[in-house]
Design an enzyme around this catalytic site. Structure first.
Site, mmCIF file in Angstrom:
data_model
loop_
_atom_site.group_PDB
_atom_site.id
_atom_site.type_symbol
_atom_site.label_atom_id
_atom_site.label_comp_id
_atom_site.label_asym_id
_atom_site.label_seq_id
_atom_site.Cartn_x
_atom_site.Cartn_y
_atom_site.Cartn_z
ATOM 1 N N HIS A 187 0.838 -1.209 0.000
ATOM 2 C CA HIS A 187 0.000 0.000 0.000
ATOM 3 C C HIS A 187 0.868 1.253 0.000
ATOM 4 O O HIS A 187 1.813 1.358 0.774
ATOM 5 C CB HIS A 187 -0.876 0.031 1.266
ATOM 6 C CG HIS A 187 -2.026 -0.919 1.205
ATOM 7 N ND1 HIS A 187 -3.083 -0.861 2.082
ATOM 8 C CD2 HIS A 187 -2.299 -1.936 0.367
ATOM 9 C CE1 HIS A 187 -3.949 -1.823 1.780
ATOM 10 N NE2 HIS A 187 -3.488 -2.485 0.758
ATOM 11 N N TYR A 216 -8.910 5.086 8.227
ATOM 12 C CA TYR A 216 -8.974 5.404 9.654
ATOM 13 C C TYR A 216 -10.063 6.470 9.816
ATOM 14 O O TYR A 216 -9.941 7.550 9.242
ATOM 15 C CB TYR A 216 -7.636 5.971 10.142
ATOM 16 C CG TYR A 216 -6.531 4.948 10.284
ATOM 17 C CD1 TYR A 216 -5.770 4.544 9.190
ATOM 18 C CD2 TYR A 216 -6.218 4.414 11.538
ATOM 19 C CE1 TYR A 216 -4.733 3.625 9.339
ATOM 20 C CE2 TYR A 216 -5.179 3.495 11.690
ATOM 21 C CZ TYR A 216 -4.448 3.098 10.598
ATOM 22 O OH TYR A 216 -3.433 2.190 10.752
ATOM 23 N N PRO A 264 -2.897 0.004 19.162
ATOM 24 C CA PRO A 264 -2.704 -0.449 17.783
ATOM 25 C C PRO A 264 -2.915 0.613 16.689
ATOM 26 O O PRO A 264 -2.670 0.332 15.508
ATOM 27 C CB PRO A 264 -3.737 -1.572 17.635
ATOM 28 C CG PRO A 264 -4.749 -1.298 18.681
ATOM 29 C CD PRO A 264 -4.051 -0.620 19.805
ATOM 30 N N LYS A 314 2.200 -0.327 15.102
ATOM 31 C CA LYS A 314 3.634 -0.404 15.394
ATOM 32 C C LYS A 314 4.071 -1.640 16.197
ATOM 33 O O LYS A 314 5.263 -1.938 16.254
ATOM 34 C CB LYS A 314 4.079 0.855 16.173
ATOM 35 C CG LYS A 314 4.120 2.110 15.336
ATOM 36 C CD LYS A 314 5.306 2.105 14.393
ATOM 37 C CE LYS A 314 5.175 3.084 13.259
ATOM 38 N NZ LYS A 314 4.859 2.505 11.963
ATOM 39 N N TYR A 368 4.502 6.396 9.956
ATOM 40 C CA TYR A 368 3.660 5.244 9.622
ATOM 41 C C TYR A 368 4.447 4.200 8.822
ATOM 42 O O TYR A 368 4.381 3.004 9.111
ATOM 43 C CB TYR A 368 2.418 5.701 8.849
ATOM 44 C CG TYR A 368 1.324 4.667 8.825
ATOM 45 C CD1 TYR A 368 0.388 4.591 9.848
ATOM 46 C CD2 TYR A 368 1.235 3.748 7.784
ATOM 47 C CE1 TYR A 368 -0.599 3.628 9.840
ATOM 48 C CE2 TYR A 368 0.249 2.772 7.768
ATOM 49 C CZ TYR A 368 -0.664 2.723 8.792
ATOM 50 O OH TYR A 368 -1.643 1.751 8.792
HETATM 51 C C1 PHB Z 1 -4.952 -4.600 11.037
HETATM 52 O O1 PHB Z 1 -5.099 -4.778 9.825
HETATM 53 O O2 PHB Z 1 -5.150 -5.503 11.861
HETATM 54 C C2 PHB Z 1 -4.534 -3.261 11.517
HETATM 55 C C3 PHB Z 1 -4.218 -2.277 10.612
HETATM 56 C C4 PHB Z 1 -3.833 -1.011 11.064
HETATM 57 C C5 PHB Z 1 -3.772 -0.766 12.412
HETATM 58 C C6 PHB Z 1 -4.069 -1.758 13.326
HETATM 59 C C7 PHB Z 1 -4.464 -3.016 12.878
HETATM 60 O O3 PHB Z 1 -3.426 0.483 12.843
#
Ligand code: PHB
Ligand code: APR
Length: 392
Positions: free
Chosen positions: A72, A201, A293, A297, A385
């Site tokens: 991505h 997000y 999460p 990270k 990120y």
């Molecule tokens: C996930 O795909 O499980 C995932 C992706 C991004 C995050 C946390 C979990 O910030």
């Protein structure tokens, strides 16, 4: 039994450490309380930084990740009913992330360990660690009904946030830095096409939501919830309803429902212990630090820790040098605190805090607007990120 490095825990940290040691001809034994089936099916994180991808490739366990991982170049932030793309690739001089489940990383590492004939004991009980303040540490455990003991040069405590290694360090030797958040994430894995090719997000007045994936047919979704919520209060209809509302996409995205194959609530916590070592025991991964999460990270920090630890053991066994082992904690903690800050910041930016005043909510939106509209602010998000380069 005798080995050079006794590794407690077969999560990503313990398994990757074992692999990186094996590549340098350093012996290890891994012990794990759970079964192989359990650790290979536990659904966890899914975003790999470029640096983590590089480590896995260099470790010779990247073949399936290269085939099945989804590369991505951006993520989306959604708020006030609009979506804004952060073009991470452009903002970071061509870096990217790879979406590939931690579960898959674990399967690849276990497969490689078994193929190499390196030792791993699953389903051990009554694990205890001894003598790591001296020259000859020991790990005791029960396996298949029998008491066992491993004598080793070093112990690697890779046993996660509730393991025994950190707890066995004498009281007063470690300083704990901690913050808990007044919410959790309800995470589900569903057999349905993700609403977008990239991660979204969402900041929403009803709370945070995240739209992620594991493959073009499997979606991984999260909704902010009460940290003590009983999973039974979240029937599938309620989950889909909240996701739909929080996606709030202005009609151009369709959220496709599908069978939910797994669900669970994760509390949100920031936690660091300093130092990450005591005598001949070294902590790595979740045993030493937890991040909420939101910044994706946790797995990446675990990989960075064991990269440094394996190099330090390499120096020791190849050249008798202890300098890097002595600095292990210091090397890791710089990166850990950078990630702690970033994860705290992403969490603060995107969640609904139950005690936030109207003023604080406006400030949060002002910050989101800034990230969406300023190249400087978006670059700060993007470079954290995708992950900062390793310095040593
Ligand atoms: C996930 O795909 O499980 C995932 C992706 C991004 C995050 C946390 C979990 O910030
Ligand atoms: N003895 C042996 N194994 C143990 C013990 C013990 N006493 N206690 C716990 N374990 C095992 C757990 O069952 C688990 O498999 O240690 C392993 C630790 O693995 P993880 O929790 O996955 O931690 P880590 O390897 O540090 O990986 C960090 O995992 O939780 C995610 O978000 C986190 O992505 C991050 C990653």
């Amino acid at each position: 039994m005798r080995t050079q490095v006794g590794i407690v825990g077969a999560g990503p940290a313990g398994l990757l450490l074992g692999r990186l040691l094996w590549l340098q001809g350093i012996e290890s034994i891994v012990i794990e309380t759970r079964s192989r089936e359990y650790v290979e099916s536990r659904v966890r994180a899914g975003v790999l930084e470029q640096g983590t991808v590089d480590i896995l490739n260099e470790a010779g366990v990247g073949e399936r990740m290269r085939r099945q991982g989804l590369v991505h170049h951006g993520i989306e932030l959604s708020f006030r009913g609009r979506r804004h793309r952060v073009n991470m690739h452009e903002l970071t001089g061509g870096r990217a992330i790879t979406v590939y489940g931690q579960t898959e990383v674990v399967k690849d590492l276990i497969g490689a360990r078994l193929d190499a004939g390196a030792e791993i004991f699953f389903e051990v009980d009554d694990v205890s660690v001894h003598g790591f303040d001296g020259e000859s540490p020991k790990i005791r455990f029960r396996w298949a009904g029998e008491e066992r003991e491993i004598t080793c040069d070093f112990i690697a405590g890779c046993d996660g946030s509730h393991g025994v290694c950190r707890e066995s360090i004498p009281e007063g030797a470690l300083t704990v830095y901690e913050r808990t958040y007044p919410f959790g994430w309800l995470g589900v894995l569903a057999e349905s096409k993700p609403p977008s090719e990239e991660l979204i997000y969402c900041h929403h007045e009803r709370g945070f939501a995240l739209f992620s994936m594991r493959s073009p047919q499997i979606t991984r979704l999260y909704v902010q919830c009460d940290p003590h919520e009983e999973i039974s209060t979240w029937p599938d209809d309620r989950i889909w309803g909240e996701l739909e509302t929080r996606l709030d996409a202005g009609g151009d995205l369709a959220l496709k429902e599908g069978p939910i194959i797994q669900k669970g609530v994760t509390p949100m916590r920031s936690f660091v212990v300093e130092p990450m070592q005591y005598g001949r025991m070294f902590l790595a991964g979740d045993a030493a630090h937890i991040v909420p999460p939101t910044g994706a990270k946790g797995l990446n920090l675990a990989a960075a820790d064991v990269r440094s630890l394996s190099r330090a053991f390499g120096d020791y066994y190849r050249a008798g040098k202890t300098e890097m082992l002595e600095r292990y904690s210091q090397i890791c903690l710089r990166r850990v605190w950078r990630a702690e800050h970033f994860s705290w910041w992403m969490t603060s930016l995107l969640h609904r805090f139950p005690d936030a005043t109207p003023f604080q909510r406006r400030i949060q939106l002002a910050e989101l607007e800034y990230v969406a509209n300023s190249r400087a602010a978006a670059t700060a998000l993007a470079e954290n990120y995708v992950g900062l380069p390793f310095t040593e």
